[in-house]
Design a protein around this motif. Structure first.
Motif, short mmCIF file in Angstrom:
data_model
loop_
_atom_site.label_atom_id
_atom_site.label_comp_id
_atom_site.label_asym_id
_atom_site.label_seq_id
_atom_site.Cartn_x
_atom_site.Cartn_y
_atom_site.Cartn_z
N LEU A 184 -29.79 -5.76 -12.52
CA LEU A 184 -29.38 -6.41 -11.27
C LEU A 184 -28.38 -7.53 -11.54
O LEU A 184 -27.68 -7.97 -10.65
CB LEU A 184 -30.61 -6.95 -10.53
CG LEU A 184 -31.56 -5.87 -10.01
CD1 LEU A 184 -32.88 -6.46 -9.57
CD2 LEU A 184 -30.93 -5.10 -8.86
N PRO B 106 -29.15 -0.09 -12.20
CA PRO B 106 -30.60 -0.33 -12.19
C PRO B 106 -31.40 0.98 -12.11
O PRO B 106 -32.39 1.16 -12.81
CB PRO B 106 -30.82 -1.16 -10.93
CG PRO B 106 -29.54 -1.84 -10.69
CD PRO B 106 -28.46 -0.92 -11.21
N VAL C 121 -36.25 1.40 -14.35
CA VAL C 121 -37.17 0.28 -14.40
C VAL C 121 -37.79 0.10 -13.01
O VAL C 121 -37.21 0.53 -12.02
CB VAL C 121 -36.45 -1.04 -14.77
CG1 VAL C 121 -35.88 -0.94 -16.16
CG2 VAL C 121 -35.36 -1.36 -13.76
N TYR D 66 -42.05 -8.01 -7.37
CA TYR D 66 -41.57 -9.35 -7.04
C TYR D 66 -42.71 -10.30 -6.71
O TYR D 66 -43.83 -9.89 -6.45
CB TYR D 66 -40.63 -9.30 -5.83
CG TYR D 66 -39.33 -8.64 -6.12
CD1 TYR D 66 -38.22 -9.38 -6.48
CD2 TYR D 66 -39.20 -7.26 -6.02
CE1 TYR D 66 -37.02 -8.78 -6.74
CE2 TYR D 66 -37.99 -6.64 -6.28
CZ TYR D 66 -36.90 -7.41 -6.63
OH TYR D 66 -35.72 -6.81 -6.89
N TYR E 80 -41.73 -3.07 2.56
CA TYR E 80 -40.84 -2.87 3.70
C TYR E 80 -41.66 -2.96 4.97
O TYR E 80 -42.57 -2.15 5.18
CB TYR E 80 -40.15 -1.51 3.59
CG TYR E 80 -39.41 -1.36 2.29
CD1 TYR E 80 -38.50 -2.33 1.89
CD2 TYR E 80 -39.61 -0.28 1.46
CE1 TYR E 80 -37.82 -2.21 0.68
CE2 TYR E 80 -38.93 -0.15 0.26
CZ TYR E 80 -38.04 -1.12 -0.12
OH TYR E 80 -37.37 -1.02 -1.31
N PHE F 235 -41.77 5.73 -0.80
CA PHE F 235 -40.34 5.42 -0.75
C PHE F 235 -39.59 5.71 -2.06
O PHE F 235 -38.56 6.39 -2.05
CB PHE F 235 -40.16 3.97 -0.30
CG PHE F 235 -38.75 3.60 0.01
CD1 PHE F 235 -38.14 4.02 1.18
CD2 PHE F 235 -38.01 2.82 -0.88
CE1 PHE F 235 -36.83 3.66 1.46
CE2 PHE F 235 -36.71 2.48 -0.60
CZ PHE F 235 -36.12 2.90 0.57
N ARG G 219 -43.86 5.65 -9.52
CA ARG G 219 -42.71 6.41 -9.99
C ARG G 219 -42.79 6.72 -11.47
O ARG G 219 -41.94 7.43 -11.99
CB ARG G 219 -41.47 5.59 -9.69
CG ARG G 219 -40.30 6.41 -9.31
CD ARG G 219 -39.11 5.52 -9.17
NE ARG G 219 -38.75 4.96 -10.46
CZ ARG G 219 -38.25 3.76 -10.63
NH1 ARG G 219 -38.11 2.95 -9.61
NH2 ARG G 219 -37.92 3.35 -11.82
N GLU H 232 -32.67 -4.85 -3.74
CA GLU H 232 -32.77 -4.69 -5.19
C GLU H 232 -33.88 -3.72 -5.55
O GLU H 232 -33.72 -2.87 -6.41
CB GLU H 232 -33.05 -6.05 -5.83
CG GLU H 232 -31.85 -6.96 -5.79
CD GLU H 232 -32.11 -8.26 -6.50
OE1 GLU H 232 -33.30 -8.58 -6.70
OE2 GLU H 232 -31.14 -8.95 -6.83
N ALA H 233 -35.01 -3.87 -4.87
CA ALA H 233 -36.14 -2.99 -5.15
C ALA H 233 -35.74 -1.55 -4.87
O ALA H 233 -36.02 -0.65 -5.66
CB ALA H 233 -37.34 -3.39 -4.31
N ALA H 234 -35.07 -1.32 -3.75
CA ALA H 234 -34.66 0.03 -3.40
C ALA H 234 -33.67 0.57 -4.43
O ALA H 234 -33.73 1.74 -4.80
CB ALA H 234 -34.04 0.04 -2.01
N MET H 235 -32.80 -0.30 -4.93
CA MET H 235 -31.84 0.15 -5.93
C MET H 235 -32.53 0.53 -7.23
O MET H 235 -32.16 1.50 -7.86
CB MET H 235 -30.79 -0.94 -6.17
CG MET H 235 -29.75 -0.97 -5.05
SD MET H 235 -28.35 -1.98 -5.50
CE MET H 235 -28.93 -3.61 -5.13
N CYS H 236 -33.55 -0.27 -7.60
CA CYS H 236 -34.32 0.09 -8.78
C CYS H 236 -35.05 1.41 -8.57
O CYS H 236 -35.31 2.15 -9.50
CB CYS H 236 -35.34 -0.99 -9.13
SG CYS H 236 -34.62 -2.45 -9.85
N ASP H 237 -35.39 1.69 -7.32
CA ASP H 237 -36.13 2.91 -7.01
C ASP H 237 -35.22 4.13 -6.93
O ASP H 237 -35.66 5.21 -6.58
CB ASP H 237 -36.86 2.76 -5.67
CG ASP H 237 -38.06 1.86 -5.79
OD1 ASP H 237 -38.50 1.63 -6.93
OD2 ASP H 237 -38.57 1.39 -4.76
#
Lengths: 368, 366, 299
Positions: A52, A72, A77, A81, A87, A98, A152, C193-198
Motif C-alpha cells: 500500500l 497489494p 496479503v 485493521y 463494509y 467479499f 482467503r 485498501e482492504a478491498a485492494m488487498c482482497d
C-alpha cells in the motif's frame, strides 16, 4: 508460505523519514510483532510489506522474489485493521464472501459457502452471519474482520493493532485466540501493536521500533532480559524498569556508586570481573527490573534507604512506589508483602539482574 | 439529617429513551477519598459520573454533594472539577489561558489568578510549558493541563472520566502515579472512571465495580480482588481474570468437573460450604485465580489434567493457557516454568483459594 | 414532602416543554405548508372567487384553470393560453424533465469522480483548485448572463440541448464536488485498501465499496442539483428563446394575459410543476435526511 525480507528499507513522507534503513528477516510461519510508541514507523513497515506504500530505497523480498513492483493483491496479503473493519452495507456473510468474489480469486459458490462456514465456526461467529455490521459489538466486529482476512487463505497476515480498540478483558481473550489460530494455520504473520504486553505474549519474535529505527529484534524473553539500549529497557516491561545514575568505583573490589554517592553497591567477584572490562566508568545508568529489587526492613551493606510513597495492590502482586531523592522507584513484591506509607525500607539490588547503560549513547554495556 | 459523606447517591436511575443506563445506584463517598468507577464499556460508569457533575439529569433518585441535594442545580453551582477523556482544552488558548479560564470566568483578580495557576502548574510540573498552545503539547502534557484546569478552582469534588485512556501505554503508568501522588498531597475527594482494572487497582481507595448499569460491589481493591461477590467481578478484576469451571458435588465428596467429568479431590471446608447451602446439584461453578493454580507434570488427585495450548511469556511471569474441550484455564507461573504446547499437565488449585459460585445467580456461595 | 412537590413540578415543566415544542413545530409547519395549500385552493377557483374579498371556505371547485393551460378550455377564461398552449405546456414539461435528469446525472458523474480524486489523491495546488471550483459560485449568475448569452450566440450553443447541459452542469459542479468530497473524506481509506488487498482493482473498490457508502451524499447532491435546474428561470428565458423553452418561462408567459396576472392559471400550473420534485424527494427521502445533515456516515 514465504519469508519476508526487508533490506535497508527507507520510506519518506515529504521531509519526514518514516523508516530509516530497516532490516528485517521474517521466517516462514513466524508470528512476528512490531512494537513501539506512536510514530515509531511500525504501521508504515506493515504498509510497505503490503504494497500500500512504495519504498523510496532498499529491497523487499518475498522468498527470493523481489516484491517491490507487485500490487497489494499480487502480494497475496490480508490486512486486519484497528478500527475499520467491515463494509457497513453488507451482512457479515457478504463481508466474509467479499474477498472470495473478487476478480482475482472468484471462487465457485460452493467453495465460498464452505470456506465462510468454516471460518465462522473457527471464530465462533456462525450465529452472526446474517446480521448487519452495525448490530455487532466491537469484539464481534473485530472477529469478523479477522475472519475476512483468514477466509482467503493468504500467504501473509498483516495485522495493524487489531485489538487496541477493544476492552481490556476482550483483548486478553482475543490475543490468545488469535495466536491459536495463527499457530494452527501456520501463516506468516506480521503484527503491529503499541502494547508491550501484547507483543511479549504473542510474538515468536519481537522488533522494537522507535522513530523509524529498529532498536532490537529478539524473542520476547531476550528483549525483556537483555535490552539492547535504554529505549527498549524502558519500553518493555510493566511497571517500567527502574533507572539510577551510576558510576563504577574502582579499587581492590569494584563497586557501583548510585545516584551520585547515595549508595555504594559492592559487586561479587564474577560481576567485578565483567565491570573491569568496561571502557567507560562514568556517566552510566544502572537499570533494574521492579521484580529484581528485594525489600528489607533492616539496614545493611549495599542496601539503599528509601521511603514508601504508596502501595498498589494488583491481587497477584503488589507494586510498592518508593521515593529516592527526586526519583520514584517501583518494586514488585508478593501480594502478601505490605508496607505502610512513609515507612523507611532498605533495598537490595540483585546483581545478576542489573544492566548498565551508557548515558550518552543509551547503549547497553550489560552485566548480570 | 446530617450525613458525613461528600457525595451520596440514593436510588439513582438514568434512562436514555428505553435503555436504562444506570439502575438504582446507591453510593456514598467520604471526604478525601479516591473512588474508582470500574466496568466494561456501556456499564453506566461515565453516565453516573456525568449525573454527579450535572451534565446529565437522572429520572429518579437523589444526588447529594456535601450534604446538599443538587438534583436541580446546574453544573456551574455544584462546585465540581471535571476532566474529560479527550481533555477538551481550548485549542486557541495557551496552556496558561486554558488553566486560568475558570478563574477568569469567576472574575478573580489578575494577581490572584497568576498565583493560583503557578501553584497548580508547579504541582503538576508544567510550569515550563505554560505559554504553549495545546497543538504543541504532547499527550502527557495535555493531560496535565486538563488536570490543572480542573484543580485550579479547588473544587469540592474532582471528577475524572477515563483521563488516561488516550495516552500511550508508556506514559499511562507514569501519569497514573502522578494522579495518585497529587491525590495524596492535596487530598481532594475524587471520582475516577476507567475500564482498566489495573488502573483501578493501582490508585483506588475503593472500587465501585459496575456492569449493565448496576453497581456490583463497592470495596477496597484488595478486598474486591480476594472477595468478589459474583462471577462478573471475579473475572473483571485481575489480569487474567478468574477461571471458571462448572462442577457438581459427588456422593463421595469430590467435585465432578465440567471437563469431561474429571474428578477433583477437595477438602472438608469446601464440601461443608456447599452442603450448608444445600446446593449439591449441578448448578455450581468453581472459580480459581490464575496465580492460585500450580502446575504439576505428573498425576495429582488434587488437580485435573489439561493440554497446554499457548504459553505467553510476558516478562516477570508466564501465562500458561490450558485447554480441555471448550474450557480454557489460565495459569500464572514463574517465568522459568515453560511447558510445551500439546503437553498434558495437571492443574492443581490451592484448596484455600477455591471459590464456589451459583451458576444461576452468578453469586458466590459463602 | 418537599421532594415530592419538586418532582411533580419537574414533571410539569417537562410536559409544558413538550407542548411548547409541539406548538413551535405546528407554527413552522403551517408557515411552510399554507402557501402550497392556498395555491391548491386558488387553482380550483374561478376568477371571481379568487378575488372575493372574504374567501369562502366552501366553494364549488372548477378545473377550468387546468383545462385552460392544457389548452382544452372551451370559452373559459379569456386571455389565457396562447395558441398551441397544450403542446407548449406538455412539451415544456418534457424538456424540463429531460434537462433536469441529464444535468443531474452528468453533475453527479463528473462531481463524484472529481471529488473522489480531490479527496484521495494529493497533488500540488489541490487547495487552489478546490477554491477555483468554489469561486464559480461566488458571482451572482446575472452578472454573467449577458456575456454567456453573447458567447452562446456566437458559437452556436444558444437555444440548444448541449448548450443548456453544459451551462447548468457548470453551475452545479462547485456544489457537487464540494459535497461529495466531504462525504468521501468521511470514508476511511482503509476500506479501499482492504478491498485492494482482497484482489479488487482501485476502480472496482470504488464502485463496490466506497460508492454504496456515500449514497446519502449522492441523494443530497442529486436533489440540490436537480432543484437548481428545475427552477432556473433567468438563463432559461434569455437563452432558450424558441426550441428549448422550459417550464418556468412557459408558466410565466401563460399566466400573463392582457389583464395582468391570471392567478388561477398561475396557481394550477405551478402546482403541477412542483409534483415531480415532490415525488423525487419522497423517493430518496430516507437517504436525504442523512445527506442533508452532511454528517458522518456510519455503518
Amino acid at each position: 508460505m514465504p519469508t519476508i525480507v526487508l533490506k535497508n528499507v527507507v520510506k519518506k513522507f515529504g521531509k519526514i523519514v518514516a523508516l530509516n534503513e530497516i532490516d528485517l528477516d521474517i521466517k516462514e510461519g513466524e508470528f512476528f510483532v512490531l512494537v513501539g510508541p506512536t510514530g515509531a514507523g511500525k504501521t508504515t513497515t506493515l504498509r510497505v510489506v503490503s504494497g500500500l506504500e512504495k519504498i523510496d530505497s532498499g529491497e523487499l523480498l518475498f522468498g527470493k522474489e523481489d516484491a517491490t513492483a507487485l500490487s497489494p493483491a499480487e502480494r497475496d496479503v490480508a490486512f486486519v485493521y484497528q478500527s475499520f473493519s467491515l463494509y457497513p452495507q453488507m451482512t457479515v456473510r457478504k463481508n466474509l464472501e467479499f474477498p472470495l468474489r473478487s476478480p482475482m480469486y472468484r471462487e465457485s459458490g460452493e467453495e465460498i459457502n464452505s470456506r465462510v462456514e468454516h471460518v465462522a465456526d473457527l471464530l465462533h461467529i456462525t450465529p452472526l452471519l446474517d446480521r448487519m455490521p452495525d448490530a455487532l459489538s466491537g469484539g464481534e466486529m473485530q472477529r469478523v474482520g479477522i475472519g475476512r482476512a483468514i477466509v482467503r487463505k493468504p500467504q501473509i497476515f498483516l495485522m495493524d493493532e487489531p485489538l487496541s480498540d477493544l476492552d481490556a478483558k476482550l483483548r486478553e481473550e482475543l490475543r490468545v485466540e488469535l495466536r491459536q489460530i495463527q499457530s494452527d494455520l501456520k501463516t506468516t504473520t506480521l503484527y503491529v501493536t503499541h502494547d508491550q504486553v501484547e507483543a511479549m505474549s504473542m510474538g515468536d519474535r519481537v522488533a522494537v521500533l522507535n522513530e523509524g529505527v529498529i532498536h532490537q529484534i529478539g524473542t520476547p524473553k531476550e528483549v525483556y532480559r537483555k535490552p539492547s539500549d535504554l529505549f527498549v529497557a524502558g519500553f518493555i516491561g510493566n511497571p517500567k524498569m527502574n533507572f539510577l545514575s551510576c558510576k563504577i568505583v574502582e579499587g581492590a573490589s569494584p563497586a557501583l556508586d548510585l545516584e551520585k554517592g547515595l549508595i555504594h553497591v559492592s559487586l561479587s567477584e564474577k560481576m567485578a570481573k565483567k565491570v573491569r572490562g568496561f571502557s567507560k566508568k562514568e556517566g552510566l545508568i544502572m537499570g533494574i527490573r521492579p521484580e529484581a529489587i528485594i525489600l528489607h526492613r533492616e539496614k545493611g551493606k549495599s542496601r539503599l534507604e528509601a521511603a514508601v510513597l504508596f502501595l498498589e495492590h494488583f491481587g497477584s502482586m503488589n507494586i510498592i512506589n518508593l521515593q529516592i531523592g527526586e526519583k520514584i522507584l517501583k518494586i514488585r513484591t508478593h501480594p502478601t508483602q505490605t508496607v505502610k506509607q512513609k515507612e523507611k525500607v532498605w533495598l537490595e539490588f540483585e546483581e545478576e539482574h542489573m544492566i548498565l547503560f551508557d548515558e550518552e549513547t543509551g547503549k547497553s554495556l550489560a552485566i548480570g | 439529617m446530617y450525613i458525613m459523606s461528600m457525595i451520596r447517591l440514593i436510588n439513582m436511575t438514568k434512562r436514555f429513551g428505553k435503555t436504562v443506563a444506570v439502575k438504582n445506584a446507591d453510593l456514598e463517598i467520604e471526604k478525601g477519598e479516591l473512588v474508582v468507577f470500574l466496568g466494561p464499556s456501556g456499564c453506566g460508569k461515565t453516565t453516573t459520573l456525568r449525573c454527579i457533575a450535572g451534565l446529565e439529569n437522572p429520572e429518579e433518585g437523589e444526588i447529594y454533594i456535601d450534604n446538599e441535594m443538587v438534583n436541580d442545580l446546574p453544573t456551574l453551582d455544584r462546585d465540581v472539577g471535571f476532566v474529560f477523556q479527550h481533555y477538551a482544552l481550548f485549542p486557541h488558548m495557551s496552556a496558561y489561558q486554558n488553566i486560568s479560564f475558570p478563574l477568569r470566568a469567576m472574575k478573580h483578580k489578575k494577581s490572584d489568578i497568576e498565583r493560583e495557576v503557578m501553584k497548580v502548574a508547579e504541582l503538576l510540573r508544567i510550569d515550563k510549558i505554560l505559554q504553549f498552545k495545546p497543538s504543541h503539547l504532547s499527550g502527557g502534557d495535555l493531560q496535565s493541563v486538563a488536570l490543572a484546569r480542573a484543580l485550579v478552582i479547588k473544587p469540592k469534588v474532582f471528577l475524572l472520566d477515563e483521563p488516561l485512556s488516550t495516552l500511550d501505554a508508556e506514559f499511562r503508568e507514569e501519569a497514573r502515579t502522578m494522579i495518585k501522588k497529587i491525590h495524596l498531597e492535596i487530598g481532594a475527594t475524587t471520582i475516577y472512571v476507567t475500564h482498566d482494572q489495573m488502573e483501578a487497582m493501582a490508585i483506588a481507595d475503593r472500587i465501585v465495580t459496575m456492569n449493565l448499569g448496576e453497581i456490583q460491589q463497592i470495596d477496597a481493591p484488595e478486598y474486591v480482588y480476594h472477595n468478589p461477590v459474583n462471577m462478573f467481578v471475579a473475572n473483571f478484576l485481575g489480569s487474567p481474570g478468574m477461571n471458571f469451571i462448572d462442577c457438581s458435588l459427588e456422593e463421595n465428596n469430590t467435585l465432578k468437573l465440567g471437563l469431561d467429568g474429571k474428578i477433583l479431590q477437595i477438602n472438608e471446608k469446601i464440601v461443608k460450604k456447599i452442603k450448608a447451602v444445600g446446593e449439591d446439584k449441578a448448578v455450581l461453578m468453581m472459580g480459581i485465580r490464575p496465580e492460585d493454580i500450580k502446575l504439576s507434570f505428573k498425576k495429582d488427585v488434587y488437580g485435573f489434567d489439561m493440554k497446554v495450548t499457548i504459553v505467553e511469556e510476558i516478562g516477570p511471569e508466564n501465562i500458561v493457557n490450558l485447554r480441555s474441550g471448550d474450557h480454557v484455564v489460565k495459569v500464572l507461573t514463574d517465568p522459568d516454568i515453560l511447558p510445551k504446547t500439546g503437553e498434558t499437565v495437571w492443574a492443581v488449585p490451592d484448596q484455600d483459594k477455591i471459590r464456589i459460585f451459583d451458576q444461576q445467580t452468578k453469586k458466590e456461595i459463602l | 414532602m418537599d421532594r415530592k412537590i419538586r418532582r411533580k413540578r419537574k414533571k410539569g415543566i417537562k410536559v409544558a416543554g413538550k407542548v411548547i415544542i409541539f406548538i413551535v413545530i405546528a407554527i413552522v409547519f403551517v408557515a411552510y405548508v399554507f402557501p402550497i395549500f392556498w395555491m391548491g385552493v386558488t387553482s380550483l377557483k374561478t376568477k371571481v372567487q379568487i378575488f372575493d374579498p372574504v374567501p369562502k371556505i366552501f366553494f364549488k371547485p372548477t378545473i377550468n384553470n387546468y383545462k385552460t393551460f392544457i389548452g382544452t378550455a372551451e370559452g373559459g377564461e379569456v386571455g389565457a393560453g396562447r395558441a398551441g398552449a397544450a403542446t407548449s405546456f406538455i412539451a415544456a414539461m418534457g424538456r424540463s424533465i429531460l434537462m433536469t435528469t441529464s444535468v443531474t446525472l452528468l453533475s453527479l458523474l463528473l462531481g463524484t469522480m472529481a471529488a473522489y480524486v480531490l479527496s484521495r489523491y494529493n497533488m500540488p495546488g489541490k487547495d487552489d483548485l478546490l477554491f477555483a471550483i468554489l469561486s464559480t459560485r461566488m458571482l451572482p449568475p446575472i452578472v454573467v448572463l449577458v456575456p454567456i448569452s453573447l458567447l452562446f450566440t456566437n458559437i452556436g450553443l444558444k437555444d440548444t440541448y448541449i448548450g443548456f447541459l453544459l451551462l447548468y452542469t457548470m453551475f452545479n459542479m462547485a456544489f457537487s464536488v464540494w459535497i461529495m468530497k466531504s462525504f468521501f473524506d468521511d470514508v476511511p481509506f482503509s476500506f479501499e485498501e482492504a478491498a485492494m488487498c482482497d484482489g479488487y482493482t482501485r476502480f472496482r473498490a470504488f464502485l463496490k465499496v466506497v460508492l454504496p457508502m456515500v449514497k446519502p451524499g449522492l441523494a443530497a447532491t442529486a436533489i440540490f442539483c436537480g432543484i437548481l435546474v428545475w427552477n432556473e428561470f433567468l438563463f432559461a428565458i434569455v437563452i432558450g428563446t424558441r426550441k428549448w423553452v422550459f417550464m418556468p418561462p412557459t408558466i410565466f408567459t401563460m399566466s400573463y394575459g392582457a389583464e395582468g396576472i391570471i392567478w388561477g392559471v398561475l396557481a394550477s400550473s405551478s402546482l403541477i410543476y412542483i409534483i415531480p420534485v415532490l415525488v423525487f424527494v419522497y423517493l430518496v427521502r430516507k437517504n436525504l435526511l442523512r445527506g442533508i445533515t452532511f454528517g458522518v456516515i456510519r455503518g
